[in-house]
Motif scaffolding. Structure first.
Motif, PDB file in Angstrom:
ATOM      1  N   LYS A  36       0.827  -1.210   0.000  1.00  0.00           N
ATOM      2  CA  LYS A  36       0.000   0.000   0.000  1.00  0.00           C
ATOM      3  C   LYS A  36       0.863   1.263   0.000  1.00  0.00           C
ATOM      4  O   LYS A  36       0.537   2.247  -0.689  1.00  0.00           O
ATOM      5  CB  LYS A  36      -0.908  -0.010   1.229  1.00  0.00           C
ATOM      6  N   LEU A  37       1.961   1.236   0.752  1.00  0.00           N
ATOM      7  CA  LEU A  37       2.861   2.379   0.790  1.00  0.00           C
ATOM      8  C   LEU A  37       3.375   2.713  -0.604  1.00  0.00           C
ATOM      9  O   LEU A  37       3.326   3.872  -1.043  1.00  0.00           O
ATOM     10  CB  LEU A  37       4.041   2.075   1.724  1.00  0.00           C
ATOM     11  N   VAL A  38       3.842   1.727  -1.315  1.00  0.00           N
ATOM     12  CA  VAL A  38       4.411   1.965  -2.646  1.00  0.00           C
ATOM     13  C   VAL A  38       3.328   2.377  -3.636  1.00  0.00           C
ATOM     14  O   VAL A  38       3.516   3.310  -4.429  1.00  0.00           O
ATOM     15  CB  VAL A  38       5.174   0.722  -3.137  1.00  0.00           C
ATOM     16  N   ALA A  39       2.187   1.703  -3.593  1.00  0.00           N
ATOM     17  CA  ALA A  39       1.101   2.054  -4.514  1.00  0.00           C
ATOM     18  C   ALA A  39       0.634   3.492  -4.290  1.00  0.00           C
ATOM     19  O   ALA A  39       0.411   4.245  -5.252  1.00  0.00           O
ATOM     20  CB  ALA A  39      -0.061   1.080  -4.353  1.00  0.00           C
ATOM     21  N   ASP A  40       0.485   3.891  -3.032  1.00  0.00           N
ATOM     22  CA  ASP A  40       0.077   5.264  -2.741  1.00  0.00           C
ATOM     23  C   ASP A  40       1.137   6.259  -3.193  1.00  0.00           C
ATOM     24  O   ASP A  40       0.823   7.321  -3.751  1.00  0.00           O
ATOM     25  CB  ASP A  40      -0.177   5.435  -1.239  1.00  0.00           C
ATOM     26  N   ALA A  41       2.407   5.932  -2.965  1.00  0.00           N
ATOM     27  CA  ALA A  41       3.490   6.829  -3.365  1.00  0.00           C
ATOM     28  C   ALA A  41       3.566   6.973  -4.877  1.00  0.00           C
ATOM     29  O   ALA A  41       3.914   8.053  -5.378  1.00  0.00           O
ATOM     30  CB  ALA A  41       4.820   6.315  -2.817  1.00  0.00           C
ATOM     31  N   CYS A  42       3.225   5.915  -5.610  1.00  0.00           N
ATOM     32  CA  CYS A  42       3.225   6.004  -7.077  1.00  0.00           C
ATOM     33  C   CYS A  42       2.218   7.048  -7.550  1.00  0.00           C
ATOM     34  O   CYS A  42       2.492   7.808  -8.489  1.00  0.00           O
ATOM     35  CB  CYS A  42       2.908   4.646  -7.691  1.00  0.00           C
ATOM     36  N   PHE A  43       1.061   7.108  -6.912  1.00  0.00           N
ATOM     37  CA  PHE A  43       0.070   8.123  -7.277  1.00  0.00           C
ATOM     38  C   PHE A  43       0.556   9.515  -6.871  1.00  0.00           C
ATOM     39  O   PHE A  43       0.548  10.451  -7.675  1.00  0.00           O
ATOM     40  CB  PHE A  43      -1.269   7.831  -6.605  1.00  0.00           C
ATOM     41  N   LEU A  44       0.986   9.648  -5.632  1.00  0.00           N
ATOM     42  CA  LEU A  44       1.410  10.949  -5.123  1.00  0.00           C
ATOM     43  C   LEU A  44       2.604  11.503  -5.887  1.00  0.00           C
ATOM     44  O   LEU A  44       2.751  12.724  -6.046  1.00  0.00           O
ATOM     45  CB  LEU A  44       1.756  10.841  -3.638  1.00  0.00           C
ATOM     46  N   SER A  45       3.456  10.613  -6.390  1.00  0.00           N
ATOM     47  CA  SER A  45       4.648  11.039  -7.112  1.00  0.00           C
ATOM     48  C   SER A  45       4.316  11.823  -8.372  1.00  0.00           C
ATOM     49  O   SER A  45       5.144  12.593  -8.866  1.00  0.00           O
ATOM     50  CB  SER A  45       5.499   9.809  -7.478  1.00  0.00           C
ATOM     51  N   GLY A  46       3.108  11.643  -8.875  1.00  0.00           N
ATOM     52  CA  GLY A  46       2.692  12.359 -10.084  1.00  0.00           C
ATOM     53  C   GLY A  46       2.120  13.735  -9.821  1.00  0.00           C
ATOM     54  O   GLY A  46       1.782  14.464 -10.769  1.00  0.00           O
ATOM     55  N   LEU A  47       1.998  14.125  -8.557  1.00  0.00           N
ATOM     56  CA  LEU A  47       1.423  15.428  -8.216  1.00  0.00           C
ATOM     57  C   LEU A  47       2.527  16.486  -8.157  1.00  0.00           C
ATOM     58  O   LEU A  47       3.432  16.420  -7.326  1.00  0.00           O
ATOM     59  CB  LEU A  47       0.700  15.352  -6.867  1.00  0.00           C
ATOM     60  N   GLN A  48       2.433  17.485  -9.020  1.00  0.00           N
ATOM     61  CA  GLN A  48       3.492  18.478  -9.138  1.00  0.00           C
ATOM     62  C   GLN A  48       3.666  19.320  -7.884  1.00  0.00           C
ATOM     63  O   GLN A  48       4.764  19.817  -7.596  1.00  0.00           O
ATOM     64  CB  GLN A  48       3.214  19.386 -10.334  1.00  0.00           C
ATOM     65  N   LYS A  49       2.592  19.495  -7.118  1.00  0.00           N
ATOM     66  CA  LYS A  49       2.683  20.355  -5.938  1.00  0.00           C
ATOM     67  C   LYS A  49       3.329  19.673  -4.744  1.00  0.00           C
ATOM     68  O   LYS A  49       3.557  20.303  -3.709  1.00  0.00           O
ATOM     69  CB  LYS A  49       1.299  20.894  -5.576  1.00  0.00           C
ATOM     70  N   ILE A  50       3.619  18.371  -4.880  1.00  0.00           N
ATOM     71  CA  ILE A  50       4.442  17.696  -3.873  1.00  0.00           C
ATOM     72  C   ILE A  50       5.887  17.858  -4.332  1.00  0.00           C
ATOM     73  O   ILE A  50       6.289  17.308  -5.358  1.00  0.00           O
ATOM     74  CB  ILE A  50       4.080  16.208  -3.732  1.00  0.00           C
ATOM     75  N   GLU A  51       6.642  18.639  -3.591  1.00  0.00           N
ATOM     76  CA  GLU A  51       8.007  18.952  -3.993  1.00  0.00           C
ATOM     77  C   GLU A  51       9.006  18.072  -3.248  1.00  0.00           C
ATOM     78  O   GLU A  51       8.918  17.905  -2.034  1.00  0.00           O
ATOM     79  CB  GLU A  51       8.313  20.425  -3.730  1.00  0.00           C
ATOM     80  N   THR A  52       9.926  17.510  -4.000  1.00  0.00           N
ATOM     81  CA  THR A  52      11.006  16.711  -3.410  1.00  0.00           C
ATOM     82  C   THR A  52      12.315  17.097  -4.086  1.00  0.00           C
ATOM     83  O   THR A  52      12.333  17.597  -5.206  1.00  0.00           O
ATOM     84  CB  THR A  52      10.777  15.196  -3.609  1.00  0.00           C
ATOM     85  N   ASP A  53      13.396  16.849  -3.381  1.00  0.00           N
ATOM     86  CA  ASP A  53      14.714  17.000  -4.000  1.00  0.00           C
ATOM     87  C   ASP A  53      15.556  15.806  -3.613  1.00  0.00           C
ATOM     88  O   ASP A  53      15.304  15.141  -2.602  1.00  0.00           O
ATOM     89  CB  ASP A  53      15.395  18.310  -3.579  1.00  0.00           C
ATOM     90  N   PHE A  54      16.533  15.520  -4.434  1.00  0.00           N
ATOM     91  CA  PHE A  54      17.419  14.386  -4.173  1.00  0.00           C
ATOM     92  C   PHE A  54      18.844  14.841  -4.409  1.00  0.00           C
ATOM     93  O   PHE A  54      19.189  15.304  -5.493  1.00  0.00           O
ATOM     94  CB  PHE A  54      17.073  13.201  -5.084  1.00  0.00           C
ATOM     95  N   GLU A  55      19.660  14.754  -3.364  1.00  0.00           N
ATOM     96  CA  GLU A  55      21.056  15.185  -3.409  1.00  0.00           C
ATOM     97  C   GLU A  55      21.176  16.614  -3.928  1.00  0.00           C
ATOM     98  O   GLU A  55      22.015  16.932  -4.770  1.00  0.00           O
ATOM     99  CB  GLU A  55      21.887  14.207  -4.243  1.00  0.00           C
ATOM    100  N   GLY A  56      20.274  17.486  -3.415  1.00  0.00           N
ATOM    101  CA  GLY A  56      20.337  18.899  -3.720  1.00  0.00           C
ATOM    102  C   GLY A  56      19.693  19.326  -5.022  1.00  0.00           C
ATOM    103  O   GLY A  56      19.674  20.516  -5.351  1.00  0.00           O
ATOM    104  N   GLU A  57      19.132  18.375  -5.757  1.00  0.00           N
ATOM    105  CA  GLU A  57      18.508  18.691  -7.042  1.00  0.00           C
ATOM    106  C   GLU A  57      16.990  18.514  -6.945  1.00  0.00           C
ATOM    107  O   GLU A  57      16.508  17.484  -6.481  1.00  0.00           O
ATOM    108  CB  GLU A  57      19.072  17.776  -8.133  1.00  0.00           C
TER     109      GLU A  57
END
Length: 243
Positions: free
Chosen positions: A122-143
């Protein structure tokens, strides 16, 4: 080990190192042989396992990755047994999805004997949906990362017998699957070990991996197969795609 940013065709998630190998290593080996780039993300280090240790599992996971020919393998080091499907953990998974931008995500069974499997599913499935939302901002190694949603999420089958929504013919790849599984020699049947016996460390369990694949293969007229469940209808372009 840190892997550079790269786009993968398939990204498989497992709550523990060895989950992916047990559930769908045959499919992964076949897709890699067809030229696909595949990676695995382990959510935890499997540190609560009765046999072995986190360090041993890490060595075994690296060996299995080499056997399968993975393009990437990472461990998010969530707490074995205690990770949750909450914002903090979802963001960790989103970072990986956006880093590797897979078209297909494979993840744990939707229900199973081990509580981490359904939670991880469920965690991964939910994250797959949320990952497509532009207003959720993430960065990885400063990018700053770009939003990305996989086209499909499929769940491999684990301990429990679940009727699959579709099966993949893995004839010719069963030996590779078993080799990848047996990279985790701390976890599975060994008549000479002095380690405690666990449900997955019996000869019966080891044999069941092969006979389950044989039975699914029998049902579709091939030697071996692996089953998956899907969250939406599985579509084909033509009846000719069916075997």
């Amino acid at each position: 080990m840190k892997y550079p940013k790269m786009k993968l065709d398939i990204l498989a998630f497992g709550a523990h190192p060895d989950d992916v190998e047990l559930g769908c290593a045959g499919t992964i080996a076949k897709e890699i042989a067809l030229g696909k780039k595949v990676g695995i993300i382990d959510l935890t280090q499997g540190e609560l396992g009765t046999r072995g240790s986190a360090a041993i599992r890490a060595t075994e996971a690296a060996k299995a990755a080499q056997i399968l020919g993975l393009s990437a393998r990472e461990n998010l080091k969530m707490r074995d047994g205690f990770f949750q499907n909450d914002e903090a953990h979802q963001l960790q998974v989103i970072q990986m999805i956006r880093k590797y931008q897979p078209e297909i995500v494979l993840c744990n069974a939707i229900q199973d004997r081990h509580i981490d499997h359904a939670k991880g599913s469920k965690l991964v499935a939910d994250a797959c949906f949320l990952s497509g939302l532009q207003k959720i901002e993430t960065d990885f190694e400063g990018e700053k990362q770009t939003a990305w949603r996989p086209k499909v999420v499929y769940h491999y089958i684990q301990w429990e017998t679940i009727s699959p929504d579709f099966v993949v013919d893995i004839s010719g790849f069963m030996d590779k699957k078993m080799e990848a599984i047996m990279a985790y020699d701390s976890q599975f049947f060994n008549p000479n070990t002095k380690e405690p016996i666990t449900p997955i460390a019996t000869k019966n369990f080891l044999d069941s991996i092969k006979y389950r694949s044989q039975d699914l293969g029998r049902l579709i007229g091939t030697d071996f197969a692996e089953g998956f469940t899907a969250e939406r209808y599985v579509a084909v372009n033509s009846l000719e795609n069916l075997i």
